[in-house]
Design a protein around this motif. Structure first.
Motif, PDB file in Angstrom:
ATOM      1  N   ALA A   1       0.813  -1.216   0.000  1.00 27.24           N
ATOM      2  CA  ALA A   1       0.000   0.000   0.000  1.00 27.24           C
ATOM      3  C   ALA A   1       0.848   1.267   0.000  1.00 27.24           C
ATOM      4  CB  ALA A   1      -0.928   0.002   1.217  1.00 27.24           C
ATOM      5  N   GLY A   2       2.162   1.122   0.201  1.00 29.62           N
ATOM      6  CA  GLY A   2       3.056   2.264   0.071  1.00 29.62           C
ATOM      7  C   GLY A   2       3.547   2.880   1.359  1.00 29.62           C
ATOM      8  N   TYR A   3       3.351   2.196   2.482  1.00 34.50           N
ATOM      9  CA  TYR A   3       3.812   2.727   3.763  1.00 34.50           C
ATOM     10  C   TYR A   3       5.241   2.275   4.046  1.00 34.50           C
ATOM     11  CZ  TYR A   3      -1.164   3.654   4.393  1.00 34.50           C
ATOM     12  OH  TYR A   3      -2.453   4.091   4.224  1.00 34.50           O
ATOM     13  N   GLU A   4       5.931   3.072   4.860  1.00 23.98           N
ATOM     14  CA  GLU A   4       7.321   2.770   5.195  1.00 23.98           C
ATOM     15  C   GLU A   4       7.458   2.002   6.508  1.00 23.98           C
ATOM     16  OE1 GLU A   4      10.001   6.380   4.197  1.00 23.98           O
ATOM     17  OE2 GLU A   4       8.007   7.216   4.615  1.00 23.98           O
ATOM     18  N   GLY A   5       6.426   2.051   7.335  1.00 22.63           N
ATOM     19  CA  GLY A   5       6.510   1.418   8.630  1.00 22.63           C
ATOM     20  C   GLY A   5       5.211   0.748   9.017  1.00 22.63           C
ATOM     21  N   ILE A   6       5.271   0.033  10.139  1.00 20.40           N
ATOM     22  CA  ILE A   6       4.109  -0.691  10.634  1.00 20.40           C
ATOM     23  C   ILE A   6       4.167  -0.729  12.159  1.00 20.40           C
ATOM     24  CG2 ILE A   6       5.219  -2.969  10.605  1.00 20.40           C
ATOM     25  CD1 ILE A   6       2.536  -4.075   9.493  1.00 20.40           C
ATOM     26  N   ASP A   7       3.006  -0.750  12.796  1.00 24.09           N
ATOM     27  CA  ASP A   7       2.953  -0.908  14.244  1.00 24.09           C
ATOM     28  C   ASP A   7       3.035  -2.385  14.626  1.00 24.09           C
ATOM     29  OD1 ASP A   7       2.995   1.645  15.210  1.00 24.09           O
ATOM     30  OD2 ASP A   7       0.992   1.601  16.087  1.00 24.09           O
ATOM     31  N   LEU A   8       3.346  -2.622  15.889  1.00 28.14           N
ATOM     32  CA  LEU A   8       3.623  -3.971  16.350  1.00 28.14           C
ATOM     33  C   LEU A   8       2.401  -4.876  16.361  1.00 28.14           C
ATOM     34  CD1 LEU A   8       5.850  -5.798  17.588  1.00 28.14           C
ATOM     35  CD2 LEU A   8       5.090  -4.988  19.841  1.00 28.14           C
ATOM     36  N   GLY A   9       1.229  -4.319  16.699  1.00 28.39           N
ATOM     37  CA  GLY A   9       0.041  -5.157  16.817  1.00 28.39           C
ATOM     38  C   GLY A   9       0.137  -6.063  18.026  1.00 28.39           C
ATOM     39  N   PRO A  10      -0.714  -7.075  18.125  1.00 25.76           N
ATOM     40  CA  PRO A  10      -0.650  -8.004  19.255  1.00 25.76           C
ATOM     41  C   PRO A  10       0.734  -8.652  19.351  1.00 25.76           C
ATOM     42  CG  PRO A  10      -2.666  -8.331  17.982  1.00 25.76           C
ATOM     43  CD  PRO A  10      -1.813  -7.397  17.191  1.00 25.76           C
ATOM     44  N   VAL A  11       1.248  -8.754  20.562  1.00 34.24           N
ATOM     45  CA  VAL A  11       2.583  -9.331  20.760  1.00 34.24           C
ATOM     46  C   VAL A  11       2.619 -10.744  20.189  1.00 34.24           C
ATOM     47  CG1 VAL A  11       4.236 -10.111  22.486  1.00 34.24           C
ATOM     48  CG2 VAL A  11       3.080  -7.909  22.770  1.00 34.24           C
ATOM     49  N   GLY A  12       3.613 -11.002  19.353  1.00 32.53           N
ATOM     50  CA  GLY A  12       3.765 -12.298  18.711  1.00 32.53           C
ATOM     51  C   GLY A  12       3.291 -12.334  17.280  1.00 32.53           C
ATOM     52  N   LEU A  13       2.505 -11.330  16.867  1.00 29.13           N
ATOM     53  CA  LEU A  13       1.979 -11.316  15.496  1.00 29.13           C
ATOM     54  C   LEU A  13       3.103 -11.378  14.466  1.00 29.13           C
ATOM     55  CD1 LEU A  13      -0.407 -10.903  13.460  1.00 29.13           C
ATOM     56  CD2 LEU A  13      -0.032  -8.433  13.744  1.00 29.13           C
ATOM     57  N   PHE A  14       4.169 -10.634  14.712  1.00 31.94           N
ATOM     58  CA  PHE A  14       5.293 -10.584  13.778  1.00 31.94           C
ATOM     59  C   PHE A  14       6.488 -11.403  14.263  1.00 31.94           C
ATOM     60  CE2 PHE A  14       3.208  -6.351  12.897  1.00 31.94           C
ATOM     61  CZ  PHE A  14       2.622  -6.752  11.706  1.00 31.94           C
ATOM     62  N   GLY A  15       6.263 -12.267  15.236  1.00 34.67           N
ATOM     63  CA  GLY A  15       7.337 -13.122  15.710  1.00 34.67           C
ATOM     64  C   GLY A  15       7.962 -12.626  16.995  1.00 34.67           C
ATOM     65  N   ASP A  16       9.109 -13.208  17.329  1.00 37.63           N
ATOM     66  CA  ASP A  16       9.800 -12.855  18.567  1.00 37.63           C
ATOM     67  C   ASP A  16      10.963 -11.906  18.264  1.00 37.63           C
ATOM     68  OD1 ASP A  16      11.867 -14.447  17.509  1.00 37.63           O
ATOM     69  OD2 ASP A  16      11.294 -16.196  18.701  1.00 37.63           O
ATOM     70  N   ARG A  17      11.791 -11.657  19.267  1.00 40.59           N
ATOM     71  CA  ARG A  17      12.869 -10.676  19.091  1.00 40.59           C
ATOM     72  C   ARG A  17      13.867 -11.098  18.019  1.00 40.59           C
ATOM     73  NH1 ARG A  17      17.546 -10.423  20.876  1.00 40.59           N
ATOM     74  NH2 ARG A  17      17.298  -8.316  21.740  1.00 40.59           N
TER      75      ARG A  17
ATOM     76  N   VAL B   1       8.128  -7.117  26.310  1.00 44.50           N
ATOM     77  CA  VAL B   1       7.574  -6.347  25.193  1.00 44.50           C
ATOM     78  C   VAL B   1       8.560  -5.276  24.762  1.00 44.50           C
ATOM     79  CG1 VAL B   1       5.634  -4.940  24.418  1.00 44.50           C
ATOM     80  CG2 VAL B   1       5.240  -6.793  26.041  1.00 44.50           C
ATOM     81  N   LEU B   2       9.166  -4.605  25.729  1.00 46.22           N
ATOM     82  CA  LEU B   2      10.177  -3.605  25.391  1.00 46.22           C
ATOM     83  C   LEU B   2      11.352  -4.237  24.659  1.00 46.22           C
ATOM     84  CD1 LEU B   2      10.250  -1.426  28.644  1.00 46.22           C
ATOM     85  CD2 LEU B   2       9.027  -0.980  26.503  1.00 46.22           C
ATOM     86  N   ASP B   3      11.633  -5.484  24.960  1.00 45.30           N
ATOM     87  CA  ASP B   3      12.725  -6.192  24.294  1.00 45.30           C
ATOM     88  C   ASP B   3      12.440  -6.348  22.797  1.00 45.30           C
ATOM     89  OD1 ASP B   3      15.265  -7.415  24.499  1.00 45.30           O
ATOM     90  OD2 ASP B   3      14.337  -9.390  24.417  1.00 45.30           O
ATOM     91  N   LEU B   4      11.172  -6.539  22.449  1.00 46.63           N
ATOM     92  CA  LEU B   4      10.796  -6.615  21.029  1.00 46.63           C
ATOM     93  C   LEU B   4      11.094  -5.292  20.318  1.00 46.63           C
ATOM     94  CD1 LEU B   4       7.339  -8.444  21.048  1.00 46.63           C
ATOM     95  CD2 LEU B   4       9.459  -9.291  20.041  1.00 46.63           C
ATOM     96  N   PHE B   5      10.704  -4.192  20.959  1.00 45.94           N
ATOM     97  CA  PHE B   5      10.973  -2.881  20.364  1.00 45.94           C
ATOM     98  C   PHE B   5      12.479  -2.648  20.222  1.00 45.94           C
ATOM     99  CE2 PHE B   5       6.688  -2.127  22.049  1.00 45.94           C
ATOM    100  CZ  PHE B   5       6.096  -1.446  21.005  1.00 45.94           C
ATOM    101  N   ALA B   6      13.226  -3.023  21.249  1.00 43.47           N
ATOM    102  CA  ALA B   6      14.670  -2.815  21.213  1.00 43.47           C
ATOM    103  C   ALA B   6      15.319  -3.623  20.093  1.00 43.47           C
ATOM    104  CB  ALA B   6      15.280  -3.182  22.566  1.00 43.47           C
ATOM    105  N   ALA B   7      14.841  -4.846  19.884  1.00 39.72           N
ATOM    106  CA  ALA B   7      15.392  -5.670  18.815  1.00 39.72           C
ATOM    107  C   ALA B   7      15.112  -5.055  17.453  1.00 39.72           C
ATOM    108  CB  ALA B   7      14.796  -7.081  18.889  1.00 39.72           C
ATOM    109  N   ALA B   8      13.900  -4.541  17.265  1.00 40.18           N
ATOM    110  CA  ALA B   8      13.566  -3.895  15.989  1.00 40.18           C
ATOM    111  C   ALA B   8      14.384  -2.629  15.802  1.00 40.18           C
ATOM    112  CB  ALA B   8      12.068  -3.585  15.944  1.00 40.18           C
ATOM    113  N   ALA B   9      14.568  -1.865  16.869  1.00 41.99           N
ATOM    114  CA  ALA B   9      15.348  -0.632  16.768  1.00 41.99           C
ATOM    115  C   ALA B   9      16.800  -0.927  16.403  1.00 41.99           C
ATOM    116  CB  ALA B   9      15.283   0.130  18.089  1.00 41.99           C
ATOM    117  N   ALA B  10      17.374  -1.973  16.997  1.00 45.38           N
ATOM    118  CA  ALA B  10      18.774  -2.318  16.734  1.00 45.38           C
ATOM    119  C   ALA B  10      18.986  -2.751  15.297  1.00 45.38           C
ATOM    120  CB  ALA B  10      19.223  -3.415  17.695  1.00 45.38           C
ATOM    121  N   ALA B  11      17.964  -3.346  14.695  1.00 47.52           N
ATOM    122  CA  ALA B  11      18.097  -3.862  13.333  1.00 47.52           C
ATOM    123  C   ALA B  11      17.663  -2.871  12.267  1.00 47.52           C
ATOM    124  CB  ALA B  11      17.278  -5.149  13.196  1.00 47.52           C
ATOM    125  N   ALA B  12      17.122  -1.740  12.664  1.00 42.16           N
ATOM    126  CA  ALA B  12      16.595  -0.778  11.692  1.00 42.16           C
ATOM    127  C   ALA B  12      17.729  -0.138  10.896  1.00 42.16           C
ATOM    128  CB  ALA B  12      15.790   0.294  12.401  1.00 42.16           C
TER     129      ALA B  12
END
Length: 304
Positions: A37-53, A93-104
């Motif tokens: 659809a042309g977006y650059e980012g996505i929100d996390l949604g329910p924990v686990g939807l996009f996998g683990d850290r 949950v914060l660990d998921l955000f941190a993992a995504a931030a480190a890989a961005a």
């Protein structure tokens, strides 16, 4: 710079969904739709939807997306044991955000854990809020102290928090938002749709809170649905099922004025398009996908 994102809730994936009515998309399918659809980012949604850290960064990278943020609610007004149990689950949950931030990729905005109140039965029975539903001074002081505690914990994890004012919670109306900003140092997720529900004026309120806004949810809402849901056995669910949240330009939000205001303010961060829907049949899935493409196209004037 402003980057655009979308969220699983726009495709029916959130706590009010009814999976027995229609199968919900999995994380990989959802990410593909958002990217297409042309977006650059996505929100996390329910924990686990996009996998683990370990698997979350790989999924995001495969679809060319960054993590923009994600809903993290806690029962800030609840008894101590209930709040403490919820707080104990914050670190993973914060660990998921941190993992995504480190890989961005370099230059990408870091995701913002989007902190919110879980609400309570009395608030869920009265979408839109009312003065008599506000917390008294003693309960509010405990509420604000808990929000500050979560903000401090989030920063200790190397992330910057943001607080989402939201329908059917104890931070819903402009008065309650003012109170939160005065009594904590957490900045605000400015949600245009939920502000309309809470009786605010998105254009005027954005201007006065601009210095404390660090995340934006762009959402249109049809306020007539509030009146239609009065007297329902489950008003909160009813307003969502009656489609209070509509495609950009189809509700009460002056889209051009608010986006102009956001851009002109110098806001720098994620702009997450959201359109909460409860999928009730297969046609709703197609409409959700079509609406998110249309919402992105609606923003091409500002964000090519």
């Amino acid at each position: 710079m402003i980057r655009t994102a979308n969220a699983p809730v726009s495709y029916g994936v959130f706590e009010l969904s009814i999976p027995g009515l229609v199968p919900l998309p999995d994380g990989d399918q959802l990410a593909a739709w958002v990217a297409e659809a042309g977006y650059e980012g996505i929100d996390l949604g329910p924990v686990g939807l996009f996998g683990d850290r370990d698997t979350l960064p790989e999924l995001l990278g495969r679809h060319g997306l960054a993590l923009a943020g994600g809903w993290v609610d806690l029962p800030f007004a609840a008894a101590d044991d209930e709040f403490d149990a919820s707080f104990a689950g914050l670190a993973p949950v914060l660990d998921l955000f941190a993992a995504a931030a480190a890989a961005a990729p370099a230059g990408t905005f870091a995701p913002k854990p989007t902190i919110a109140d879980s609400g309570a039965a009395e608030r869920k029975a009265r979408p839109g809020g009312a003065p008599e539903l506000e917390l008294d001074d003693e309960r509010w002081a405990r509420f604000a102290a808990r929000v500050q505690r979560v903000a401090d914990e989030t920063r200790a994890a190397g992330l910057e928090p943001t607080f989402h004012h939201h329908a059917c919670t104890y931070v819903e109306t402009p008065r309650e938002i003012d109170r939160l900003l005065a009594d904590t140092d957490i900045d605000l997720t400015f949600d245009t749709g939920h502000l309309l529900i809470g009786g605010g004026d998105p254009v005027a309120d954005f201007a006065r809170w601009a210095g404390r806004i660090n995340h934006v949810h762009l959402k249109d809402a049809d306020r007539s649905v509030l009146a239609a849901a009065e007297g329902s056995d489950d008003p909160m669910r009813d307003v969502w099922q009656r489609r209070m949240f509509v495609a950009l330009g189809e509700g009460d939000l002056d889209v051009d004025r608010i986006v102009d205001e956001i851009v002109d303010s110098g806001y720098d961060g994620w702009l997450v398009v959201e359109q909460d829907v409860i999928l009730q049949d297969a046609a709703d899935v197609d409409r959700a996908r079509t609406d998110q493409v249309a919402n992105r196209e609606r923003l091409r004037r500002w964000f090519a």
